[in-house]
Design an enzyme around this catalytic site. Structure first.
Site, PDB file in Angstrom:
ATOM      1  N   GLU A  38       9.362  17.414  14.958  1.00  0.00           N
ATOM      2  CA  GLU A  38      10.127  17.081  13.768  1.00  0.00           C
ATOM      3  C   GLU A  38       9.754  18.080  12.678  1.00  0.00           C
ATOM      4  OE1 GLU A  38      11.030  13.341  10.757  1.00  0.00           O
ATOM      5  OE2 GLU A  38       9.040  13.492  11.672  1.00  0.00           O
ATOM      6  N   LYS A  74       0.885  -1.153   0.000  1.00  0.00           N
ATOM      7  CA  LYS A  74       0.000   0.000   0.000  1.00  0.00           C
ATOM      8  C   LYS A  74       0.933   1.216   0.000  1.00  0.00           C
ATOM      9  CE  LYS A  74      -2.686   3.447   1.386  1.00  0.00           C
ATOM     10  NZ  LYS A  74      -2.239   4.789   0.996  1.00  0.00           N
ATOM     11  N   CYS A 129      13.586  11.132   7.276  1.00  0.00           N
ATOM     12  CA  CYS A 129      13.384  10.837   8.697  1.00  0.00           C
ATOM     13  C   CYS A 129      14.692  10.880   9.470  1.00  0.00           C
ATOM     14  CB  CYS A 129      12.699   9.481   8.870  1.00  0.00           C
ATOM     15  SG  CYS A 129      13.553   8.109   8.085  1.00  0.00           S
ATOM     16  N   GLU A 188       8.657   2.246  11.319  1.00  0.00           N
ATOM     17  CA  GLU A 188       9.769   3.169  11.107  1.00  0.00           C
ATOM     18  C   GLU A 188       9.141   4.543  10.927  1.00  0.00           C
ATOM     19  OE1 GLU A 188      11.849   5.775   9.863  1.00  0.00           O
ATOM     20  OE2 GLU A 188      11.959   4.821   7.890  1.00  0.00           O
TER      21      GLU A 188
END
Length: 352
Positions: free
Chosen positions: A251, A46, A154, A120
């Site tokens: 973040e 997906k 990330c 993750e």
């Protein structure tokens, strides 16, 4: 007479669901598919809704490469269909790379279905600069580590933590390095600062900057003005981000650098560990042995000495806390979705 022979075998679980992000639309598929095929599993994908072409092309490439039908299946599933897929008894696990919000939802769905999952998620990697660091090399890596892929990584170096002794020198050189970035068409080889993935993404980052300033941070825009069309964000340095400023724990998925002045090495380690995230990180020093010692004190999934968080196919990848759990890629990644089955041949005379 007593005889016992035990062995541990690693059996594939079967069908896995992979939910992957847009920022590296081919690589992200490869990094989950290769280890899991090697382990004997097969994959349902997906992909992110804004990169359907990448998902389709990858499926075509796998078929052309000779992958058996069913080993990799691309589904244009909607978010509402993910839980249905996870609950299907034929699916035995789910691996997600994405945001904290998406991870929390999918992890809960997998947990409710009693299915194994790996997550993750986001990161705010610490980039620790010690007093004996080679400053030119350090600054070069800092500029790259924060701004590659438009800062939409990330494991990009989002928090620069510099000891007081070299803070001013680092800041002066870092500003100059960031100012040299060239914003433009990502297909142009001269471009070193890419736009963000969408206008919405750019607006969100700009709003984050405004909120950080509203809570007391100082924002400094650096370098030539970026194009006023598309999804560009002006490179921005945030300083004076106090412990009472919520932005300290966010973040920023774009070209925004949070820079902290640490009193000394111990303070730098404290600031590095003052984060809800724990994905990657780095330590810059001329003393490699000491750098490894400092790296051992930083609470995160991966720490690199004299390099921003480095990704290699044969190194495990993953984090802790809000950055997720489990590991990807070879080694540990190969064994995330297997049944570690014990077979023990026992021939012992019964004694009652």
């Amino acid at each position: 007479m007593q005889q016992s022979q035990a062995k541990l075998v690693h059996e594939p679980l079967g069908i896995l669901l992979a939910i992957e992000p847009w920022n590296f639309p081919y690589y992200q598929i490869a990094r989950i598919l290769a280890p899991q095929l090697s382990a004997g599993n097969v994959l349902i994908l997906k992909h992110a809704s804004n990169v359907p072409q990448s998902a389709a092309i990858f499926a075509k490439l796998m078929a052309e490469a000779g992958l058996p039908e069913g080993a990799f299946t691309n589904l244009y599933a909607t978010r509402s269909q993910i839980e249905m897929i996870i609950n299907d008894p034929r699916v035995h696990g789910v691996a997600l790379t994405g945001s904290e919000a998406a991870g929390a939802v999918v992890a809960a769905q997998a947990g409710k279905a009693l299915k194994k999952s790996t997550m993750e998620l986001g990161g705010a990697d610490a980039f620790v600069v010690l007093a004996d660091a080679d400053m030119k090399k350090t600054v070069d890596w800092a500029v790259f580590g924060r701004h590659w892929n438009g800062g939409q990584v990330c494991v990009s170096s989002k928090r620069m933590i510099v000891v007081d002794e070299v803070y001013d020198t680092f800041m002066e050189q870092y500003r100059k390095g960031v100012a040299k970035l060239v914003a433009g068409d990502p297909f142009d080889p001269k471009t070193t600062l890419a736009p963000l993935s969408s206008k919405k993404a750019a607006e969100d980052v700009k709003e984050q900057i405004q909120k950080a300033v509203g809570h007391g941070a100082k924002a400094e825009q650096v370098g030539p003005a970026v194009p006023n069309h598309g999804a560009f964000v002006q490179p921005t340095i945030l300083t004076d981000v106090g412990e009472d400023n919520p932005a300290r724990y966010w973040e920023f998925f774009g070209p925004v650098s949070m820079i902290f002045r640490a009193k000394d090495e111990a303070d730098a380690i404290r600031i590095a560990n003052d984060s809800p995230f724990g994905l990657g990180g780095s330590v810059f020093t001329s003393d490699l042995k000491h750098g490894a010692e400092v790296a051992g004190k930083i609470s995160t999934g991966m720490v690199f000495v004299n390099h921003p968080t480095k990704v290699e196919a044969d190194l495990p990848f993953g984090g802790i806390r809000r950055s997720g759990y489990g590991r990807e890629l070879l080694g540990l990644g190969l064994k995330e979705f297997v049944n570690h089955k014990l077979i023990d041949v026992v021939d012992i005379d019964a004694q009652f």
